[in-house]
Design an enzyme around this catalytic site. Structure first.
Site, mmCIF file in Angstrom:
data_model
loop_
_atom_site.group_PDB
_atom_site.id
_atom_site.type_symbol
_atom_site.label_atom_id
_atom_site.label_comp_id
_atom_site.label_asym_id
_atom_site.label_seq_id
_atom_site.Cartn_x
_atom_site.Cartn_y
_atom_site.Cartn_z
ATOM 1 N N ASP A 174 -54.275 -3.430 -45.126
ATOM 2 C CA ASP A 174 -54.592 -4.325 -44.069
ATOM 3 C C ASP A 174 -55.663 -5.403 -44.465
ATOM 4 O O ASP A 174 -55.935 -6.307 -43.427
ATOM 5 C CB ASP A 174 -55.123 -3.509 -42.804
ATOM 6 C CG ASP A 174 -54.015 -2.409 -42.322
ATOM 7 O OD1 ASP A 174 -52.773 -2.713 -42.537
ATOM 8 O OD2 ASP A 174 -54.472 -1.567 -41.648
ATOM 9 N N ASP A 226 -60.743 -2.139 -41.297
ATOM 10 C CA ASP A 226 -59.808 -1.976 -40.427
ATOM 11 C C ASP A 226 -60.584 -2.495 -39.110
ATOM 12 O O ASP A 226 -60.155 -2.275 -37.999
ATOM 13 C CB ASP A 226 -59.609 -0.545 -40.034
ATOM 14 C CG ASP A 226 -58.364 -0.141 -39.042
ATOM 15 O OD1 ASP A 226 -57.363 -0.754 -39.123
ATOM 16 O OD2 ASP A 226 -58.683 0.678 -38.328
ATOM 17 N N ASP A 242 -52.687 8.385 -37.307
ATOM 18 C CA ASP A 242 -52.807 7.050 -37.507
ATOM 19 C C ASP A 242 -54.292 6.947 -36.770
ATOM 20 O O ASP A 242 -54.879 5.531 -37.035
ATOM 21 C CB ASP A 242 -51.701 6.172 -36.927
ATOM 22 C CG ASP A 242 -50.496 5.976 -37.625
ATOM 23 O OD1 ASP A 242 -50.695 5.785 -38.669
ATOM 24 O OD2 ASP A 242 -49.412 6.576 -36.998
#
Length: 334
Positions: free
Chosen positions: A156, A118, A308
């Site tokens: 991601d 991330d 999130d």
């Protein structure tokens, strides 16, 4: 690999359970038989009986809040992916896949431990380096063994190769790690593997993604995952994912529909567009009956009701249960 191959794998899991005398599958209505804690809805995917939503239902029922408990059951009684990261994964993966096979179900697992995960943002963490990651994904594969599992590889991670966090040669290493993860997981005979490939809002030029997707092992996998943890509708997702699929030889894919019932927030910018946005809703329930030739399944990859991130507004940390948000998703579901 197509959705019929995935259906065959689900049927095999059910047949295995029947032959071994394991718990009976759910009724045609999709509800689990009384006392059967691990069977899931008619989709054939595994429902985690110990997930945050299931724990919330038990808490609410214990407090006599039956209406709210009924809303959260819309999440708890559906197959949610189980995210694995930041610890030796072997024993946990083995326990989940064993319970799922006993129930005649296939678990959806997310491998989430890539170095610089991330890009150091809300879900920061991951392996300290490439060798640690290779060892970790090897242990993940050991945990699966010969049991059925559907694995989404590193949400991601592929998309972030276009961001600053993979500059200075790190992009090449990350692509090698993703391809290595696919190769390692595909050695397990009953594993179905999908590499995350972003979402319809992230991808401005699908043509730029073809070579990275190939280098990340998408052609060697069963396909790619799309819209993970995001809110784009199925129609919007298919419009972009089909172009990605065309670019890599017609690869199949799965779509995360966990929170896309109302689509994305159209006028939001930055974190407000993706980080616990208001007014969202649960989307289509997990199924292999997608009505789309290349879409193998709709899945709830992001676990609805889990945050999130803190988003600078005081919400729970990424991955922590967010009860108010869970209730909003369930209330807004069509």
């Amino acid at each position: 690999m197509n959705r019929y191959g995935l259906v065959a794998a689900l049927a095999l899991a059910l047949a295995t359970a029947a032959c071994t005398g394991d718990p009976a599958p759910p009724t045609a209505s999709g509800s689990a038989p009384s006392g059967d804690a691990v069977s899931g809805p008619a989709s054939g995917f595994y429902v985690d009986p110990d997930g945050a939503a299931a724990q919330e239902v038990r808490k609410l029922e214990g407090e006599g809040r039956t209406e709210e408990a009924g809303l959260i059951r819309k999440i708890a009684d559906r197959p949610n992916a189980i995210w694995i990261g930041d610890q030796d994964p072997r024993d946990r993966v083995a326990a989940i896949t064993t319970k799922a096979r006993e129930a005649g179900r296939i678990p959806v697992l997310v491998a989430y431990h890539i170095p610089n995960r991330d890009c150091g943002q809300f879900s920061a963490g991951g392996a300290a380096g490439a060798e640690e990651y290779r060892s970790w994904i090897g242990r993940f594969a050991e945990g699966i063994g010969d049991r059925p599992a559907l694995v989404v590889v590193e949400p991601d991670a592929l998309a972030h190769i276009l961001d600053n966090c993979t500059q200075g040669g790190q992009a090449g290493e990350r692509l090698d790690l993703l391809r290595g993860a696919v190769e390692t997981l595909k050695k397990q005979p009953a594993a179905k593997v999908y590499v995350d490939a972003g979402n319809a809002g992230w991808i401005k030029n699908p043509g730029e993604w073809a070579e990275p997707m190939r280098r990340a092992g998408v052609p060697q996998a069963d396909g790619f995952a799309f819209n993970v943890s995001n809110f784009f509708t199925v129609k919007e997702s298919v419009a972009v994912a089909e172009r990605l699929s065309d670019a890599v030889g017609g690869a199949h894919y799965v779509i995360d529909t966990s929170r896309n019932g109302n689509g994305p927030v159209r006028d939001a910018q930055g974190d407000d567009a993706w980080c616990n946005p208001k007014g969202r809703a649960l989307g289509a329930e997990p199924t292999t009956e997608t009505g789309q030739e290349r879409v193998d399944a709709f899945l709830w990859i992001k676990r609805p009701g889990e945050s999130d991130g803190e988003c600078h507004r005081g919400e729970p940390r990424a991955g922590d249960w967010f009860p108010e948000y869970a209730l909003e998703l369930a209330r807004n579901a069509r």
